[in-house]
Design a protein around this motif. Structure first.
Motif, short mmCIF file in Angstrom:
data_model
loop_
_atom_site.label_atom_id
_atom_site.label_comp_id
_atom_site.label_asym_id
_atom_site.label_seq_id
_atom_site.Cartn_x
_atom_site.Cartn_y
_atom_site.Cartn_z
N MET A 67 0.86 -1.18 0.00
CA MET A 67 0.00 0.00 0.00
C MET A 67 0.89 1.23 0.00
O MET A 67 1.65 1.44 0.93
CB MET A 67 -0.93 -0.01 1.20
CG MET A 67 -1.93 -1.15 1.10
SD MET A 67 -3.20 -1.08 2.33
CE MET A 67 -4.04 -2.65 1.98
N THR B 118 -2.79 5.92 -0.06
CA THR B 118 -3.85 4.92 0.10
C THR B 118 -4.78 5.35 1.25
O THR B 118 -4.32 5.50 2.39
CB THR B 118 -3.23 3.54 0.43
OG1 THR B 118 -2.32 3.19 -0.61
CG2 THR B 118 -4.31 2.48 0.58
N GLY C 237 -7.36 -0.50 3.94
CA GLY C 237 -6.73 0.36 2.94
C GLY C 237 -7.42 0.15 1.60
O GLY C 237 -7.64 -0.99 1.19
N LEU D 92 -7.44 -0.05 -2.15
CA LEU D 92 -6.47 -0.28 -3.22
C LEU D 92 -7.23 -0.68 -4.47
O LEU D 92 -7.95 -1.68 -4.46
CB LEU D 92 -5.55 -1.42 -2.77
CG LEU D 92 -4.09 -1.38 -3.15
CD1 LEU D 92 -3.45 -0.08 -2.72
CD2 LEU D 92 -3.37 -2.55 -2.51
#
Lengths: 379, 119
Positions: free
Chosen positions: A306, A310, A356, A358
């Protein structure tokens, strides 16, 4: 930001980098080696296992020479930093930060008491601004002298001590954050036992005319390999160290950045030299009450790195964005993706789960302690 | 073997085309640490982002070179992403696609043309 390579500045080791087969990139106005043929991953692991040689000549070296006495210079610096300058022993170095009026960080730096002057090392991208800042505020108490005739090298890793001792035997006896001048066949070296990798090691200021000879002599030692900026970044990330402009910025206070340890008791509320630095009201309030957000370590549960930017959510669906990654990538020694970012205190306890985002998917991330890998400084 | 301007190689095996990245691409990426592969049976269109490759330096994508169906993916890359650096034009293939008409591959560069393209 694209820059014509011909406009980029070169360090005294530029020709050697090309000879060693480095891949060069623009960094802070300099043409710098991002990696050598070994590659980022192996350069990183080599530094952890043996010794890595880094060219950090793009960083700013500044001598502050007192006009009258050191005490006035120390007081002048204490008016710019929430850090104790007075009381630092001769031959010792300390971590410092320039703050702004809202308590944000203008730059982070190292400064050393050299007896009759102070030697400072500042970030490459900030050096012009830092020098102007020092000249503006210290005009009455010191001459601000940028050092332009010296290269700066870092030698880092478990075999750094043995390697450097071959060329500069006096460095062997140094402890973490000691600073000495030592005479060698490469002229007078200014050596500090410090670095930016979490490893034991040294930063060595060498006269420009001897820089290449010194670097070559180190590289002839079997344990020493040249290391580029790519591995420098993954090494410092594993060590939980901030990168200015990413994990640290004018909007972020030292307390938020997890750097309260750098603010000595004497500068805090109730201390002998309490406050009196830019942003003191904000910083002292955050020390007392806690900051609104804080830098944490982040371990993605999966294998996808990440990167910076992010977003960090507090739930796998819906929920709220509570922060963002400020540095992230793959940790070659940790053998997993690692990151640092900012979250509110409610999310900052190690073990807390965040997500996170992504490529449109929210992937689980666990908040963890920093550093990812314990340091091996020789204290 | 055919090559795309995005530095992918395409190898025909019967009625499927095997897709990977060239040695040049692997070298530019640096050490690969993460690979995400497409779903098998996915219908993809030319230009779709079908794989993610993360190196120590940055993330990049592999685009579908043509329209078709993903019929097989190389799971070995998920467990061992460094295979992309070790053998980019051999063991480190990414996916296999089934095309309606293999003649669309003629538009891509031959090995000599790709070498010229690299300069």
């Amino acid at each position: 930001m694209t820059q014509n390579p011909t406009e980029l500045k070169r360090t005294p080791l530029h020709a050697l980098h090309l000879l060693l087969g480095a891949k060069m990139v623009p960094f802070a106005g300099y043409d710098m080696p991002v990696q050598y043929p070994m590659g980022v991953l192996r350069e990183h692991l080599h530094t952890r296992a043996h010794a890595g040689l880094f060219d950090v000549s793009h960083m700013g070296q500044v001598v502050l020479r007192p006009r009258a006495d050191m005490a006035a210079l120390e007081a002048g610096l204490e008016a710019l930093m929430p850090v104790a300058v007075s009381g630092l022993g001769i031959g010792r170095q300390r971590y410092g930060l320039f703050t702004n009026d809202t308590g944000g960080v203008l730059d982070d730096l190292m400064f050393a008491n050299r007896g009759d002057h102070i030697l400072m090392v500042v970030n490459a991208a900030c050096k012009e601004a830092d020098i102007a800042h020092l000249q503006t505020h210290l005009a009455d108490v010191a001459e601000v002298l940028p050092v332009t005739d010296r290269a700066l090298l870092a030698l880092q890793g478990p075999q750094a001590e043995a390697a450097l001792a071959r060329l500069a035997p006096e460095t062997r006896a140094m402890r973490f954050m000691d600073v000495i001048t030592t005479m060698t066949e490469f002229g007078a070296l200014w050596v500090s036992r410090s670095g930016y990798t979490g490893e034991d090691g040294f930063e060595i200021s060498v006269p420009e005319m001897h820089a290449e000879g010194f670097a070559r002599a180190l590289l002839e030692i079997e344990s020493v390999a040249p290391i580029g900026l790519g591995a420098r970044d993954s090494l410092r990330l594993e060590a939980g160290l901030c990168l200015y402009g990413h994990d640290m910025a004018p909007e972020i206070t030292p307390v938020q950045a997890g750097l309260a340890w750098a603010i000595q008791k004497s500068r805090r509320s109730g201390g002998a030299r309490e406050g009196g630095f830019p942003g003191a009201a904000q910083i002292l309030a955050e020390l007392a009450e806690g900051p609104a957000c804080i830098r944490v370590g982040l371990r993605p549960d999966g294998r996808a790195p990440m990167r910076e930017g992010t977003p960090l959510w507090d739930a796998p669906e819906q929920g709220t964005v509570r922060g963002a990654v400020t540095s992230g990538g793959f940790g070659p020694s940790v053998k997993a993706p690692i990151a640092m970012g900012y979250v509110p205190p409610a999310c900052a306890t190690p073990g807390t789960q965040v997500w996170g985002e992504l490529r449109g998917k929210r992937l689980p991330v666990t908040v963890c302690e920093l550093p990812f890998r314990p340091s091996t400084y020789k204290r | 073997m055919r090559y795309t301007e995005e530095h992918e190689w395409l190898r025909i095996e019967g009625d499927v085309v095997v897709v990977g990245i060239t040695e040049h691409a692997a070298e530019q990426l640096g050490d690969v640490v993460f690979v995400e592969l497409p779903e098998i049976e996915a219908q993809v269109a030319k230009g779709d982002e079908v794989c993610v490759i993360e190196s120590v330096k940055a993330a990049s994508d592999i685009l579908a070179p043509v329209d078709g169906e993903i019929v097989e993916v190389n799971e070995a890359l998920v467990d061992n992403p460094s295979l992309v650096n070790e053998d980019p034009q051999g063991d480190a293939w990414f996916f296999k696609m089934k095309l309606d008409d293999l003649s669309v591959l003629d538009e891509f560069m031959t090995e000599d043309e790709y070498k010229d393209f690299l300069g």
